[in-house]
Design a protein around this motif. Structure first.
Motif, short mmCIF file in Angstrom:
data_model
loop_
_atom_site.label_atom_id
_atom_site.label_comp_id
_atom_site.label_asym_id
_atom_site.label_seq_id
_atom_site.Cartn_x
_atom_site.Cartn_y
_atom_site.Cartn_z
N TYR A 1 15.20 30.37 21.91
CA TYR A 1 15.08 30.51 20.59
C TYR A 1 16.49 29.86 19.81
O TYR A 1 16.15 29.21 19.03
N SER B 1 6.30 30.22 16.86
CA SER B 1 7.11 30.53 18.45
C SER B 1 8.36 31.23 18.04
O SER B 1 8.75 31.75 19.03
N THR B 2 9.08 30.98 16.98
CA THR B 2 10.37 31.87 16.65
C THR B 2 10.10 33.15 16.69
O THR B 2 10.68 34.07 16.97
N THR B 3 8.96 33.61 16.06
CA THR B 3 8.45 34.90 15.71
C THR B 3 7.96 35.62 17.12
O THR B 3 8.51 36.77 17.17
N GLU C 1 15.68 26.18 19.99
CA GLU C 1 14.50 25.85 18.92
C GLU C 1 15.35 25.75 17.62
O GLU C 1 14.92 24.93 16.66
N LYS C 2 16.12 26.90 17.30
CA LYS C 2 16.84 26.87 15.98
C LYS C 2 17.68 26.02 15.63
O LYS C 2 17.65 25.41 14.57
N SER D 1 9.45 34.76 19.85
CA SER D 1 10.75 35.02 20.60
C SER D 1 11.38 36.19 20.07
O SER D 1 11.85 36.79 20.96
N ILE D 2 11.32 36.30 18.98
CA ILE D 2 12.07 37.42 18.37
C ILE D 2 11.32 38.79 18.67
O ILE D 2 12.35 39.67 19.14
N MET E 1 7.57 27.66 13.47
CA MET E 1 7.65 28.98 13.05
C MET E 1 7.05 30.30 14.04
O MET E 1 7.54 31.04 14.08
N THR F 1 16.00 22.48 14.50
CA THR F 1 15.10 22.34 13.23
C THR F 1 16.27 22.39 12.20
O THR F 1 17.35 22.23 12.17
#
Length: 63
Positions: A56, A3-5, A59-60, A7-8, A1, A63
């Motif tokens: 990203y 690392s997705t933030t 990774e998405k 990335s964005i 979670m 999940t």
């Protein structure tokens, strides 16, 4: 979670940087202290955006 933030945020910074080069109208850009042609500067930032987007999406997908 987390690392997705990150990335964005990285993608948003890259897009803002690319758009701001069109607004400012400079002939050169500075990256890590090196002066380069503005189109090469934009290409570097676009490549950075692509790398972050690819990470990203991978990774998405996992999940």
């Amino acid at each position: 979670m987390k690392s997705t933030t990150i990335s964005i945020i990285g993608m948003v910074i890259a897009i803002i940087t690319i758009v701001s080069t069109f607004i400012k109208g400079n002939d050169t850009g500075s990256l890590f202290g090196f002066e380069m042609d503005i189109w090469m500067y934009r290409l570097v930032w676009l490549a950075l955006f692509g790398v972050i987007l690819n990470g990203y999406l991978k990774e998405k997908k996992n999940t």
